[in-house]
Design a protein around this motif. Structure first.
Motif, PDB file in Angstrom:
ATOM      1  N   ILE A  19       0.839  -1.182   0.000  1.00 36.25           N
ATOM      2  CA  ILE A  19       0.000   0.000   0.000  1.00 36.25           C
ATOM      3  C   ILE A  19       0.880   1.240   0.000  1.00 36.25           C
ATOM      4  N   PRO A  20       0.943   2.001  -1.096  1.00 33.87           N
ATOM      5  CA  PRO A  20       1.671   3.252  -1.059  1.00 33.87           C
ATOM      6  C   PRO A  20       0.939   4.227  -0.163  1.00 33.87           C
ATOM      7  N   LEU A  21       1.684   4.978   0.635  1.00 31.93           N
ATOM      8  CA  LEU A  21       1.027   5.793   1.639  1.00 31.93           C
ATOM      9  C   LEU A  21       0.914   7.254   1.248  1.00 31.93           C
ATOM     10  N   LEU A  22       0.669   8.070   2.240  1.00 32.65           N
ATOM     11  CA  LEU A  22       0.343   9.460   2.011  1.00 32.65           C
ATOM     12  C   LEU A  22       1.557  10.283   1.627  1.00 32.65           C
ATOM     13  N   ILE A  23       1.278  11.357   0.965  1.00 33.90           N
ATOM     14  CA  ILE A  23       2.294  12.362   0.694  1.00 33.90           C
ATOM     15  C   ILE A  23       1.775  13.670   1.275  1.00 33.90           C
ATOM     16  N   GLY A  24       2.609  14.316   2.098  1.00 28.86           N
ATOM     17  CA  GLY A  24       2.210  15.616   2.607  1.00 28.86           C
ATOM     18  C   GLY A  24       1.388  15.572   3.864  1.00 28.86           C
ATOM     19  N   THR A  25       1.630  14.625   4.769  1.00 29.54           N
ATOM     20  CA  THR A  25       0.915  14.618   6.037  1.00 29.54           C
ATOM     21  C   THR A  25       1.528  15.627   6.990  1.00 29.54           C
ATOM     22  N   THR A  26       0.880  15.801   8.139  1.00 28.92           N
ATOM     23  CA  THR A  26       1.310  16.862   9.037  1.00 28.92           C
ATOM     24  C   THR A  26       2.212  16.353  10.134  1.00 28.92           C
ATOM     25  N   LEU A  27       3.030  17.247  10.617  1.00 26.54           N
ATOM     26  CA  LEU A  27       3.883  16.990  11.766  1.00 26.54           C
ATOM     27  C   LEU A  27       3.471  17.910  12.893  1.00 26.54           C
ATOM     28  N   PRO A  28       3.778  17.555  14.141  1.00 23.91           N
ATOM     29  CA  PRO A  28       3.401  18.409  15.248  1.00 23.91           C
ATOM     30  C   PRO A  28       4.149  19.732  15.208  1.00 23.91           C
ATOM     31  N   LYS A 132      -9.702  23.055  16.733  1.00 29.09           N
ATOM     32  CA  LYS A 132     -10.642  22.774  15.656  1.00 29.09           C
ATOM     33  C   LYS A 132     -12.014  23.375  15.951  1.00 29.09           C
ATOM     34  N   THR A 133     -12.389  23.414  17.222  1.00 28.80           N
ATOM     35  CA  THR A 133     -13.646  24.059  17.596  1.00 28.80           C
ATOM     36  C   THR A 133     -13.608  25.540  17.253  1.00 28.80           C
ATOM     37  N   VAL A 134     -12.520  26.187  17.590  1.00 28.41           N
ATOM     38  CA  VAL A 134     -12.385  27.622  17.317  1.00 28.41           C
ATOM     39  C   VAL A 134     -12.292  27.881  15.813  1.00 28.41           C
ATOM     40  N   GLU A 135     -11.472  27.085  15.132  1.00 33.24           N
ATOM     41  CA  GLU A 135     -11.306  27.267  13.688  1.00 33.24           C
ATOM     42  C   GLU A 135     -12.611  27.035  12.933  1.00 33.24           C
ATOM     43  N   LEU A 300     -11.563  19.166   5.794  1.00 31.36           N
ATOM     44  CA  LEU A 300     -10.526  18.182   5.483  1.00 31.36           C
ATOM     45  C   LEU A 300      -9.506  18.096   6.607  1.00 31.36           C
ATOM     46  N   SER A 301      -9.072  19.234   7.095  1.00 29.79           N
ATOM     47  CA  SER A 301      -8.111  19.264   8.197  1.00 29.79           C
ATOM     48  C   SER A 301      -8.697  18.635   9.448  1.00 29.79           C
ATOM     49  N   ASN A 302      -9.953  18.927   9.715  1.00 27.17           N
ATOM     50  CA  ASN A 302     -10.612  18.416  10.918  1.00 27.17           C
ATOM     51  C   ASN A 302     -10.775  16.897  10.864  1.00 27.17           C
ATOM     52  N   PHE A 303     -11.227  16.386   9.735  1.00 25.91           N
ATOM     53  CA  PHE A 303     -11.534  14.963   9.656  1.00 25.91           C
ATOM     54  C   PHE A 303     -10.314  14.087   9.426  1.00 25.91           C
ATOM     55  N   THR A 304      -9.268  14.615   8.772  1.00 18.48           N
ATOM     56  CA  THR A 304      -8.082  13.797   8.515  1.00 18.48           C
ATOM     57  C   THR A 304      -6.961  14.073   9.505  1.00 18.48           C
ATOM     58  N   SER A 305      -7.054  15.140  10.274  1.00 17.36           N
ATOM     59  CA  SER A 305      -5.999  15.630  11.178  1.00 17.36           C
ATOM     60  C   SER A 305      -4.672  15.779  10.437  1.00 17.36           C
ATOM     61  N   THR A 306      -4.755  16.181   9.168  1.00 15.12           N
ATOM     62  CA  THR A 306      -3.583  16.492   8.355  1.00 15.12           C
ATOM     63  C   THR A 306      -3.820  17.832   7.671  1.00 15.12           C
ATOM     64  N   LYS A 307      -2.825  18.293   6.920  1.00 19.17           N
ATOM     65  CA  LYS A 307      -2.990  19.465   6.065  1.00 19.17           C
ATOM     66  C   LYS A 307      -2.979  19.074   4.592  1.00 19.17           C
ATOM     67  N   GLY A 471     -10.719  14.541  21.418  1.00 19.28           N
ATOM     68  CA  GLY A 471     -10.152  13.411  20.681  1.00 19.28           C
ATOM     69  C   GLY A 471      -9.377  13.856  19.476  1.00 19.28           C
ATOM     70  N   GLY A 472      -9.034  12.881  18.640  1.00 15.31           N
ATOM     71  CA  GLY A 472      -8.184  13.145  17.494  1.00 15.31           C
ATOM     72  C   GLY A 472      -8.890  13.191  16.167  1.00 15.31           C
ATOM     73  N   GLY A 473     -10.220  13.329  16.180  1.00 13.14           N
ATOM     74  CA  GLY A 473     -10.944  13.408  14.929  1.00 13.14           C
ATOM     75  C   GLY A 473     -11.213  12.041  14.316  1.00 13.14           C
ATOM     76  N   SER A 474     -11.853  12.067  13.160  1.00 10.57           N
ATOM     77  CA  SER A 474     -12.297  10.830  12.518  1.00 10.57           C
ATOM     78  C   SER A 474     -11.153   9.991  11.961  1.00 10.57           C
ATOM     79  N   ALA A 475     -10.027  10.610  11.623  1.00 11.02           N
ATOM     80  CA  ALA A 475      -8.956   9.852  10.967  1.00 11.02           C
ATOM     81  C   ALA A 475      -8.443   8.734  11.855  1.00 11.02           C
ATOM     82  N   HIS A 476      -8.375   8.976  13.156  1.00 15.24           N
ATOM     83  CA  HIS A 476      -7.905   7.939  14.070  1.00 15.24           C
ATOM     84  C   HIS A 476      -8.933   6.816  14.183  1.00 15.24           C
TER      85      HIS A 476
END
Length: 610
Positions: A19-28, A132-135, A300-307, A471-476
Motif C-alpha cells: 500500500i503506497p502511503l500518504l504524501i504531505g501529512t502533518t507533523l506536530p 478545531k472548535t475555534v477554527e 478536510l483538516s478536521n476529519f483527517t488531522s492532516t494538512k 479526541g483526534g478526529g475521525s482519521a484515528h
C-alpha cells in the motif's frame, strides 16, 4: 494556529498487500513539543492534572447530552444533567468558543513548561480538539441544521430513544423532563436554519428532500404510536421500581407532550422546508457556498488531522483505486469473471449471493452478522492482548433513519446498561452480501468496538480521554476501522473464501473511491450523478454531500497506521510484536495522527532498550 510542515511517507509491505502511503501529512508544531530526552525525564505536573480535569468537567457541563452518553458525573449533578437537552442557541455556541479559547491559552502555558510524556499527549490532544472548535466557528452554518445525517430532527429522536438511559423510575422522570424540551430545541434549530438561509447557506435539493422524508416519517403515526412514546413504553416495561399505574401515567404524559408540543414543532420544521425548497438547487459541492473552499479546507483538516489539500487527497484516491482494482481483477478471474469492469463483475458476483429463500431475509442476515462478530472475537485472541469487557450487539437501523443511513457503531454505556451496538441498515430488496464480513470487522470486532470500548474502559487514561471528550478526529477512529478490515485480510481470515476476500477488497476500494468523489464534488465541481457513476451508491454519495470531508478520514487514517506499524517492524526487527503494537494504539485512545506518531516513536525507542 499551528505551523505544519508536510513530509513524504512511503512503506512497502508484502506484494499482495502493498500500500503506497500518504504524501504531505502533518507533523506536530515544534513550538509545542519538548525534546524527547527532556520529556522522558519529567515527572507528572500535578497542577496540569487538576486543571485539565476541571476544564473537561466545565466543557461537559455545557453539553448535557454528552454528559449523559458518557455518564461523566455522579449523583445529583449527573441527574440534573440527565434532565436537560443541550441548548442549540447562539449564546451557548459563543460560550463554547470562549471556553475553547480560554483552554488553548492555558494549554499553551502548560505545554511551554514541564509535562510528563502522557500529560503531553493529553495536552496536545486537547489543544488540537479545542483549536478545531475555534477554527470551525466561521463555518458553523455550512452543514445544514436539518441534514439527513445527524440533523436535529433525527439526532434528538435517536438520543431520546437510544442513548437516554431507562434504568429506573427516576430515568423515566428525566425522560419526560427532556421530552418537554424537544420542541424548544427544534425551534432553536429553526432559528439557526433561517439565519443560515439568509446568509445563502442553503442545502442542495437532494439533502432537503431526504430530510423532508424523515420529518414526514416522524409525523406519520398518531402521538400514541410515535417512536418517542413507543420507545418509552418498551424500555420501561421491565422496570421493577415503577408500578403499572406510574408507568401508564408516564406513557400518558409522554403521549400528551408529543401531541401538544413535539408534533407541532416538527410541523414547523416541515413548513420551513417547504418554504426553503424553491431556493434549493442541484449543485451539491460545498464550493457552491460563499467561502466554500475555505470551509472545505477546514473540514478536510478536521476529519483527517492532516494538512493534505483536496488535490493531494484526490490524487491518493486515484492511485489507490488503480492499485486495488488491479488486485481485485486477479481474484475475479479466479472465479471465472473476466469480462467487464471491476464494478460490473462485482455486481455479478454479489448477485450470486443474494438471499434465495422466501420471506423476509433480514432476521437471518442480522444473525449472520452476529455470527461474524462472534467468530472475529475468537480469531482476535491471537493478535490482540487487549479485549473489551463490554459486549457488542448487532441491531437493525431504526425506520426513521434507515432510508439514508450507513452502518455505524455506538458506544456501550459506561455503567453497563447499554452494550456497544453495530447498527446495520437493511433497506432491501437487494443486500450487500459479500461485504458482510468486512463490515462486521470494521464496525464491531476488531474495529470500532475494540477501539472505542477499550478506550472507554481504560483506567490508566484521564477520564476526559477515556470518554473522548477531546479526541483526534475521525482519521484515528475510522482509520482504525479500515485497518481492522485490512488486518483480517493479512491474517488469512478469508482463507478459502475468495468471494469474501473480494468483498473485503471491494470495501477498501469503496474507501479509496470516497477520496475521489468527496474531493470531486466539493473541490472539483463533480455532480451527484457523476459521483454515483464512479461506483458509489446514492445513499453514500448523499451522505458525503451532507457531511463534507468526513469520507476522507478512513483511508488517510488507515494508511498512517500502516506506515507506523511498518516503521516499528523495520526498526525493531525480531523485537516487534503485533499484539504489542495494537496495545499501544488502543491504549493511547483517540488522538490526532501526528500525536499517534509520537507515541509509536516513543514505544519503538523503549522496545529497543529492552
Amino acid at each position: 494556529m499551528q505551523t505544519i510542515h508536510p513530509r513524504a511517507m512511503r512503506i512497502a509491505v508484502a506484494a499482495a498487500l502493498s500500500i503506497p502511503l500518504l504524501i504531505g501529512t502533518t507533523l506536530p508544531n515544534a513550538a509545542h513539543a519538548a525534546p524527547a530526552a527532556a520529556v522522558s525525564a519529567v515527572k507528572e505536573n500535578a497542577a496540569f492534572n487538576t486543571w485539565a480535569e476541571t476544564f473537561a468537567q466545565d466543557w461537559v457541563r455545557q453539553n448535557p447530552q454528552m454528559a449523559t452518553s458518557t455518564q461523566y458525573f455522579e449523583g445529583a449533578e449527573q441527574n440534573a444533567l440527565d434532565r436537560q437537552l443541550t441548548p442549540l442557541t447562539d449564546a451557548r455556541r459563543k460560550q463554547m468558543i470562549a471556553l475553547a479559547k480560554k483552554g488553548i491559552a492555558q494549554l499553551d502555558k502548560y505545554m511551554a513548561g514541564p509535562l510528563s510524556e502522557d500529560q503531553r499527549i493529553s495536552a496536545a490532544t486537547m489543544r488540537w480538539s479545542l483549536s478545531k472548535t475555534v477554527e470551525g466557528e466561521p463555518f458553523e452554518g455550512y452543514n445544514f441544521v436539518f441534514s439527513q445525517h445527524g440533523g436535529v430532527q433525527v439526532g434528538l429522536v435517536n438520543f431520546m430513544t437510544q442513548t437516554h438511559p431507562i434504568r429506573n423510575a427516576n430515568d423515566v422522570a428525566n425522560y419526560l423532563a427532556r421530552l418537554e424540551q424537544v420542541s424548544t430545541r427544534i425551534d432553536e434549530a429553526l432559528v439557526r436554519a433561517r439565519r443560515d438561509a439568509a446568509r445563502k447557506l442553503i442545502p442542495p435539493r437532494v439533502i432537503l428532500e431526504r430530510a423532508q422524508y424523515q420529518v414526514d416519517k416522524f409525523l406519520e403515526p398518531a402521538a400514541a404510536q410515535n417512536v418517542l412514546v413507543t420507545s418509552l413504553d418498551k424500555r420501561s416495561a421491565a422496570l421493577k421500581d415503577l408500578s403499572p399505574e406510574a408507568r401508564a401515567d408516564a406513557i400518558a404524559k409522554a403521549t400528551h407532550i408529543v401531541q401538544e408540543k413535539v408534533i407541532p414543532a416538527y410541523g414547523r420544521v416541515k413548513a420551513f422546508m417547504v418554504e426553503l425548497y424553491p431556493r434549493t438547487g442541484n449543485v451539491v459541492g460545498i464550493s457552491r457556498l460563499p467561502d466554500g473552499a475555505a470551509a472545505y479546507a477546514h473540514y478536510l483538516s478536521n476529519f483527517t488531522s492532516t494538512k493534505l489539500s483536496a488535490e493531494e487527497i484526490h490524487a491518493i484516491g486515484l492511485r489507490e483505486v488503480a492499485r486495488i482494482e488491479g488486485e481485485m481483477d486477479k481474484h475475479l478471474r479466479e472465479l471465472g469473471l473476466a469480462e467487464g469492469s471491476v464494478a460490473e463483475r462485482m455486481k455479478q458476483l454479489d448477485e450470486r449471493f443474494q438471499p434465495k429463500t422466501e420471506g423476509d431475509p433480514r432476521p437471518e442476515l442480522l444473525a449472520r452478522y452476529a455470527d461474524y462478530v462472534t467468530d472475529a472475537q475468537v480469531r482476535s485472541k491471537a493478535i490482540f492482548n487487549l479485549m473489551p469487557r463490554a459486549p457488542v450487539d448487532v441491531r437493525r437501523e431504526p425506520p426513521i433513519t434507515e432510508a439514508s443511513a450507513s452502518a455505524h457503531y455506538s458506544l456501550p454505556a459506561p455503567d453497563g446498561s447499554r452494550p456497544g451496538t453495530f447498527w446495520v441498515p437493511l433497506r432491501g430488496p437487494k443486500f450487500d452480501m459479500i461485504r458482510m464480513r468486512s463490515l462486521a470487522y470494521h464496525e464491531a470486532v476488531p474495529g470500532h468496538h475494540f477501539q472505542l470500548a477499550i478506550q472507554q474502559e481504560q483506567t490508566g487514561l484521564p477520564k476526559y480521554r477515556a470518554n473522548r471528550i477531546f479526541g483526534g478526529g475521525s482519521a484515528h477512529s475510522e482509520g482504525w476501522g479500515l485497518y481492522a478490515e485490512r488486518l483480517a485480510v493479512e491474517q488469512g481470515w478469508y482463507k478459502d473464501d475468495v468471494p469474501g476476500l473480494l468483498g473485503a477488497l471491494g470495501s477498501e476500494l469503496f474507501r479509496a473511491r470516497r477520496l475521489v468523489v468527496d474531493t470531486g464534488m466539493h473541490a472539483k465541481g463533480w455532480t451527484r450523478e457523476q459521483s454515483i457513476d464512479y461506483g458509489i451508491n446514492k445513499e453514500e454519495i448523499e451522505r458525503y454531500i451532507a457531511w463534507p470531508g468526513q469520507a476522507n478520514a478512513y483511508m488517510v487514517g488507515m494508511l498512517r497506521i500502516l506506515e507506523l506499524r511498518e516503521k516499528a517492524k523495520n526498526e525493531l526487527g525480531p523485537k516487534f510484536s503485533l499484539p504489542a503494537f495494537h496495545d499501544v494504539v488502543l491504549r493511547t485512545g483517540s488522538v490526532p495522527l501526528d500525536v499517534l506518531g509520537e507515541v509509536v516513536d516513543r514505544w519503538i525507542a523503549q522496545q529497543k532498550k529492552i
